[in-house]
Design an enzyme around this catalytic site. Structure first.
Site, PDB file in Angstrom:
ATOM      1  N   HIS A 288       0.827  -1.204   0.000  1.00 31.01           N
ATOM      2  CA  HIS A 288       0.000   0.000   0.000  1.00 31.01           C
ATOM      3  C   HIS A 288       0.854   1.244   0.000  1.00 31.01           C
ATOM      4  CE1 HIS A 288      -3.629  -2.384   1.490  1.00 31.01           C
ATOM      5  NE2 HIS A 288      -3.855  -1.947   0.276  1.00 31.01           N
ATOM      6  N   GLU A 530     -11.121 -15.489 -21.902  1.00 34.29           N
ATOM      7  CA  GLU A 530      -9.757 -15.718 -21.428  1.00 34.29           C
ATOM      8  C   GLU A 530      -9.363 -17.188 -21.440  1.00 34.29           C
ATOM      9  OE1 GLU A 530      -9.405 -14.244 -17.408  1.00 34.29           O
ATOM     10  OE2 GLU A 530     -11.441 -14.831 -16.908  1.00 34.29           O
ATOM     11  N   ASP A 554      -4.833 -14.237 -18.762  1.00 34.74           N
ATOM     12  CA  ASP A 554      -5.127 -15.664 -18.654  1.00 34.74           C
ATOM     13  C   ASP A 554      -5.133 -16.343 -20.009  1.00 34.74           C
ATOM     14  OD1 ASP A 554      -5.344 -16.447 -15.954  1.00 34.74           O
ATOM     15  OD2 ASP A 554      -7.118 -15.174 -15.771  1.00 34.74           O
ATOM     16  N   CYS A 601      -8.729  -6.219 -21.983  1.00 39.64           N
ATOM     17  CA  CYS A 601      -8.366  -5.689 -20.665  1.00 39.64           C
ATOM     18  C   CYS A 601      -7.160  -6.375 -20.025  1.00 39.64           C
ATOM     19  CB  CYS A 601      -9.559  -5.739 -19.719  1.00 39.64           C
ATOM     20  SG  CYS A 601     -10.124  -7.411 -19.408  1.00 39.64           S
TER      21      CYS A 601
HETATM   22  C1  PEP Z   1      -6.958 -11.358 -17.661  1.00 39.19           C
HETATM   23  O1  PEP Z   1      -6.930 -12.555 -17.356  1.00 39.19           O
HETATM   24  O2  PEP Z   1      -6.444 -10.906 -18.706  1.00 39.19           O
HETATM   25  C2  PEP Z   1      -7.616 -10.370 -16.805  1.00 39.19           C
HETATM   26  C3  PEP Z   1      -7.819  -9.146 -17.219  1.00 39.19           C
HETATM   27  O3  PEP Z   1      -7.970 -10.705 -15.552  1.00 39.19           O
HETATM   28  P1  PEP Z   1      -6.990 -11.080 -14.331  1.00 39.19           P
HETATM   29  O4  PEP Z   1      -5.632 -10.520 -14.633  1.00 39.19           O
HETATM   30  O5  PEP Z   1      -7.643 -10.461 -13.155  1.00 39.19           O
HETATM   31  O6  PEP Z   1      -7.025 -12.573 -14.324  1.00 39.19           O
HETATM   32 MG    MG Z   2      -8.190 -13.460 -15.874  1.00 37.36          MG
END
Ligand code: PEP
Ligand code: MG
Length: 689
Positions: A288, A530, A554, A601
């Site tokens: 943090h 993913e 992922d 993302c």
């Molecule tokens: C991903 O898997 O790309 C994702 C955005 O989620 P996380 O990194 O939380 O698994």
């Molecule tokens: Mg993920």
């Protein structure tokens, strides 16, 4: 009156930091103003750093100019100082040696300044055996008082927290709650009574016990919360010992703070205008303290292990929060080269800062959307300040990992509605729980699995823990009227699973109808793509989903069979693997055919080179870590999209990720030389893959 003389540096060590310090000290005793000049550079005689930039080894000639009423006397004494070799004998006094250390960069920026040690060493404790009831009562009372004092101290820090980190005040609440936690509080009192030992010893034993419990948790983020337990217990120990800790609020010179570790409380009470940088022996990226320092734009390097031993109070330091490099007592040449790096970085930063609130529109007028990935509410303000157009991925695990017990519906609703309100009218894509039971801070029985990444986690876990899932869905739906929400299910591997999740959601909606509670019936429902099986049937899934978001973190792991957290195979984690790019392309195509939104993302959304590839594959919406947003925006505003697509046509036919990377980098350098200069690429946000 004005005096000008040429002075020669004759001492062996040249005009290093200590000699410059002698000059500054002398200047402080006179009213007149001293200017020193060499090779066209002028330095102010009241600043050590300014004098050091003149870079004067033995034999240098310096022009000294003194203006003011006592110029003559001042000059005479200055001359004596030079002739007297700044008080050094031939063998030298203390010769500060240049040394370099390397740690983990957690907050970017480059600074040059003096070290200020902050004593955060562990309080010494002793074992005392208690012999009668009166002593037991006294120890219990002492412990309770020390805990109360700690609470009061934390309350005070919270009420004075700097504006820029107000969003992180909850971290201090967590500290206060740790003080009340039965594993710490009740268990210490029990130990005092049962084992008849003094409060310090009992507390230490309780903390050791919590360490043991945390040891079995592999997750770095949760593991780091042990830092919070340590810092809270250390505060209580200091209160027990009656030791007043030196505070960061009292610092009134510009310094670089060097400490074994710093807690969020230290940051909360820090004199922001005086602390130029921070170095610590311990700590990691997700502490943090690191997150808060970045919000305050204070460069920080952690994990230096021996910084407090190697660095002396008053040493001159260069701290590079981009690379993790720390130079102790740099020589003049190093100072000059770092001065240039610092200017370069600051220019770069102000250039990207200028565009952060402008739209992400390509040079040829195509609108691209840039949103933020967030882990917890406290990051909302930073997301807005970095120019995010809403939140493209709100990970919802935090409240399940940090509290004792499962969060109730009210707690979740409160958190979700706050973030919705904060970024409205921009959207928040909220992802349902993506966790396995072993990462939760609850009494739930943890499943021990050989392959947790392939095990009962995420949507699979939620579908098997209906009650928990429904509580979260109800909180999301209730919050949906307080913002522009989209709901997303993670780790969907097949259509059946997605339809099942939607069926449960509809059931929760009916429950809300029965209770007469408002919610957004038309909340868009999407899939986090993913898993490779989902990319293969993206055309089928697209008929049932309102949007897709591609989670490459992922997707890469599952497509290439590379554990994303295993450093032994990290070199095989290839975001540009042709298979991965083809999968992304397939998903984009499937979304387009059904007319649904497709965004991305994963961490690669924050990497300039990856974004060029993704743009060429047809993606127009990205969600990324907050720190990357300004640079990606700046780049997008310089991209001629049509030309980029033309020049990257054919990358899907290249055979290896190396060939793809080389090909794209070459094109990128010719298309956007400003962005793809080597050193600018180094300033990528630390979280970037
Ligand atoms: C991903 O898997 O790309 C994702 C955005 O989620 P996380 O990194 O939380 O698994
Ligand atoms: Mg993920």
């Amino acid at each position: 009156m004005e005096e000008v003389r040429s002075l020669k540096v004759i001492n062996e060590l040249g005009m290093h930091a200590r000699a410059a310090g002698e000059i500054v000290e002398l200047a402080g005793r006179y009213k007149s103003r001293l200017l020193l000049a060499k090779d066209g550079r002028t330095a102010d005689g009241t600043s050590i750093l300014s004098i050091l930039t003149l870079a004067c080894p033995k034999g240098s000639e310096i022009e000294a100019r003194i203006i003011g009423e006592d110029a003559r006397e001042f000059m005479d004494e200055l001359e004596r100082l030079f002739e007297g070799e700044f008080g050094e004998t031939v063998r030298g006094h203390y010769r500060p040696k240049k040394r370099t250390m390397k740690g983990v960069p957690v907050s970017p920026g480059i600074v040059l300044g003096r070290a200020h040690h902050l004593d955060r060493s562990k309080t010494q404790i002793f074992h005392i055996k208690l012999s009668n009831r009166r002593e037991l009562e006294r120890e219990t009372h002492r412990f309770r008082r020390a805990v109360d004092m700690a609470k009061e101290q934390i309350r005070r820090f919270k009420s004075n927290i700097p504006e820029q980190v107000k969003g992180y005040a909850f971290v201090l609440d967590t500290h206060a709650k740790i003080l009340d936690d039965s594993l710490l509080f009740d268990s210490t009192i029990r130990r005092i009574r049962r084992e008849k030992i003094n409060a310090e010893w009992a507390l230490e034993r309780s903390v050791e016990n919590i360490h043991q419990l945390f040891k079995t948790v592999e997750d770095e983020y949760i593991g780091r919360r042990m830092d919070d337990v340590d810092s809270v217990s250390e505060r209580v120990l200091r209160n027990l010992a009656g030791v007043k800790e030196e505070s960061l609020a009292g610092i009134n010179e510009e310094v670089i703070v060097v400490a074994h570790s710093l807690s969020p409380c230290d940051i909360a009470e820090m004199n922001v205008s005086r602390v130029m940088g921070i170095l610590t022996d311990v700590g990691g990226r997700t502490s943090h303290m690191a997150i808060m320092s970045e919000a305050l734009e204070i460069p920080v390097v952690v994990g230096l292990e021996t910084a407090t031993d190697m660095i002396l109070d008053g040493d001159l330091l260069i701290l590079d929060g981009n690379t993790g490099e720390v130079i102790i007592n740099p020589d003049p040449d190093t100072i000059i080269s770092y001065e240039a790096k610092r200017k370069h970085y600051n220019n770069y930063k102000s250039a990207i800062d200028r565009v952060r609130h402008l739209p992400a529109e390509t040079l040829d007028g195509h609108k691209i959307t840039i949103r933020a990935n967030m882990e917890f509410l406290g990051e909302g303000q930073a997301a807005i300040e970095h120019g995010a157009e809403g939140v493209g991925l709100y990970r919802t695990e935090y409240l399940y990992m940090t509290r004792g017990g499962l969060p109730d519906e009210e707690t979740l609703f409160d958190d979700y509605s706050q973030i919705g309100r904060m970024v409205a009218p921009d959207p928040v894509t909220i992802r349902t729980l993506d966790i396995a039971s072993d990462r939760m801070a609850s009494d739930m029985e943890a499943s021990r699995e050989d392959n947790p990444a392939l095990g009962l986690r995420s949507i699979r876990f939620c579908l098997s823990e209906r009650k928990l899932f429904k509580t979260q869905l109800r909180a999301i739906l209730r919050a949906s009227v307080y913002g522009n929400f989209r709901l997303m299910f993670p780790m969907i591997s097949g259509l059946g699973q997605f339809l099942e999740a939607k069926r449960i959601l509809r059931g929760v909606m009916r429950g809300l109808d029965r209770d007469g509670i408002e919610y957004n019936r038309d909340i868009p429902i999407g899939i986090l793509i993913e898993i490779p099986s989902a990319t293969s049937i993206a055309d089928i899934l697209a008929k049932h989903a309102d949007f897709f978001s591609i989670g490459t973190n992922d997707l890469i792991q599952y497509a290439l069979a590379i554990d994303r957290d295993n450093e032994h195979v990290a070199h095989l984690y290839e975001p540009f693997h042709p298979a991965v790019l083809r999968m992304i392309h397939q998903v984009v195509g499937a979304g387009k055919n059904e007319g649904i939104d497709v965004s991305l993302c994963g961490e690669i959304a924050g990497d300039p080179l990856s974004v060029l590839i993704l743009l060429s594959l047809g993606l127009k919406e990205f969600s990324m870590n907050v720190g990357s947003i300004p640079l990606i925006k700046k780049m997008i505003r310089m991209v001629p999209l049509r030309e980029l697509r033309d020049s990257l046509r054919g990358i899907l036919h290249l055979s290896t990720s190396k060939k793809i990377e080389d090909f794209v980098l070459k094109k990128a350098r010719s298309l956007l030389p400003d962005i793809f200069e080597e050193d600018v690429l180094r300033y990528r946000a630390t979280g970037t893959a």
